[in-house]
Design an enzyme around this catalytic site. Structure first.
Site, PDB file in Angstrom:
ATOM      1  N   ASP A  64       0.849  -1.191   0.000  1.00 18.64           N
ATOM      2  CA  ASP A  64       0.000   0.000   0.000  1.00 18.64           C
ATOM      3  C   ASP A  64       0.883   1.240   0.000  1.00 18.64           C
ATOM      4  OD1 ASP A  64      -2.656  -1.356   0.474  1.00 18.64           O
ATOM      5  OD2 ASP A  64      -1.591  -1.989   2.279  1.00 18.64           O
ATOM      6  N   ASP A  99       0.410   4.797   1.491  1.00 17.77           N
ATOM      7  CA  ASP A  99      -0.354   5.762   2.273  1.00 17.77           C
ATOM      8  C   ASP A  99       0.209   7.155   2.028  1.00 17.77           C
ATOM      9  OD1 ASP A  99      -1.884   3.717   3.282  1.00 17.77           O
ATOM     10  OD2 ASP A  99      -0.688   3.497   5.103  1.00 17.77           O
ATOM     11  N   ASP A 121       4.819   5.329  15.171  1.00 20.05           N
ATOM     12  CA  ASP A 121       5.181   4.378  16.211  1.00 20.05           C
ATOM     13  C   ASP A 121       6.672   4.073  16.294  1.00 20.05           C
ATOM     14  OD1 ASP A 121       5.128   3.039  13.788  1.00 20.05           O
ATOM     15  OD2 ASP A 121       3.555   1.633  14.361  1.00 20.05           O
TER      16      ASP A 121
END
Length: 368
Positions: free
Chosen positions: A68, A70, A134
């Site tokens: 993906d 993003d 994170d």
């Protein structure tokens, strides 16, 4: 190598980020989805900043093919929606936009502030947004127009060192979002980066924080593992970190009690990765077979049961046992039914597929 600066309260220049050029990061535009580049260019044409962010940048640097792409921007969700007609705003609390192309969906998110910690939904700046990421290997921004990687937190160096290092302070990162423990283990397994001893220790000490996490989020994480192509490595790492018992408690307990079952379960997971690599379009029901088949095998003497019970009775009893076994995971009901029927057929128990199915919808629709 370039330097990105901002200013402090007195107007003095402050170093914020390192900017890696094409020769330094070695990302080829050929590996970047052209539709992602189109979305970024469209946002910039309307006056907004926009970058590829997170796992896609990490994978491009490592040399893996991103699943993906993003995108992050300073445009608000409502503004993004106006720019892209074929899009929709999703999320009740954490609002972002899905932009649809001919065959793909791109997640476009507005920069988030740290005013409410690392899980708030207030919009902010890029300098704030990076502090919510994170781990450093996921906190990289790629500009496909200038072909530059913007690194605030030393993520490029950590990727080269092969280390998973938190961005958010260790005393807050898992309290604010316990699912980050699963992500840490997943990143370590899929990128071959090691988790420092202090991070491993913190995860083991904090594993119980996963207990109140909603079934829908745990289902989402388990589905990511099953679909990753690296499920064997992730599961073994999660077992070592005392995390898998919160994803699949029944299976974990059986593995602790029965070494034969543990070996069979992990071999099935390894086989799942092999089959998934050979057939990327494998349906979820096929994949669930590898999670359930060793459990079903140990339920009864199937040869005797096939002679003494009707297929429909066997199916009903097995479905109930499997449904409880796989909790808290809530897969789509049709896929679970498919898996159980396929496993039973291997014992000669042939159950007709129903003409119509009712889709199973998890009760807890937790957005984040």
């Amino acid at each position: 190598m370039l330097i990105r600066y901002s200013t402090d309260s007195k107007g003095r220049p402050v170093k914020k980020a390192v900017i890696y050029t094409k020769k330094e990061h070695n990302i080829s535009l050929r590996d970047v989805d052209p539709d992602a580049i189109y979305i970024i260019n469209r946002l910039r044409e309307t006056g907004f900043a926009s970058y590829i962010v997170g796992g896609a940048v990490r994978d491009l640097i490592i040399g893996n093919k991103p699943k993906d792409f993003d995108i992050v921007t300073d445009a608000t969700p409502s503004r993004i929606k106006k720019i892209f007609r074929n899009s929709r705003i999703i999320g009740k609390r954490f609002r972002l936009v899905h932009v649809f192309t001919s065959t793909k969906i791109f997640e476009v998110c507005t920069f988030r502030s740290i005013v409410d910690g690392s899980v708030g939904n207030a919009f902010g700046t890029m300098d704030e947004d990076v502090k919510r990421r994170d781990f450093t290997l996921n906190a990289l921004y790629y500009d496909p127009v200038k072909e530059q990687v913007i690194d605030y937190v030393g993520g490029v160096k950590d990727i080269k060192k092969g280390i998973v290092r938190p961005v958010i302070p260790m005393d807050r990162i898992f309290i604010e979002d316990p699912v980050r423990m699963l992500r840490a283990v997943k990143y370590g397994a899929t990128t071959k980066c090691r988790l420092p001893r202090s991070l491993k220790k913190k995860i083991r000490e904090s594993s119980q924080l996963l207990s109140p996490v909603s079934p829908s989020r745990l289902t989402e994480e388990l589905l990511k593992i099953i679909n990753s192509g690296h499920s064997y490595d992730i599961v073994t790492h999660a077992l070592d970190a005392n995390l898998y018992e919160y994803l699949q408690p029944a299976a974990t307990n059986l593995m602790m009690e029965n070494k034969k079952y543990a070996k069979a379960y992990l071999e099935s997971i390894r086989e799942l990765d092999k089959v998934s690599a050979e057939n990327p379009q494998l349906r979820l029901g096929e994949k669930l077979c590898y999670i359930l088949r060793d459990f079903v095998d140990g339920l009864t003497d199937w040869k005797a049961e096939a002679k003494n019970s009707s297929p429909s009775d066997l199916y009903k009893r097995t479905w109930e046992r499997c449904r409880n076994f796989i909790l808290p995971m809530n897969p789509q009901r049709t896929e679970l039914e498919f898996a159980i029927r396929k496993i039973l057929s291997s014992y000669g128990v042939m159950v007709k597929m129903p003409r119509r199915h009712t889709r199973y919808i998890p009760k807890d629709d937790d957005e984040y």
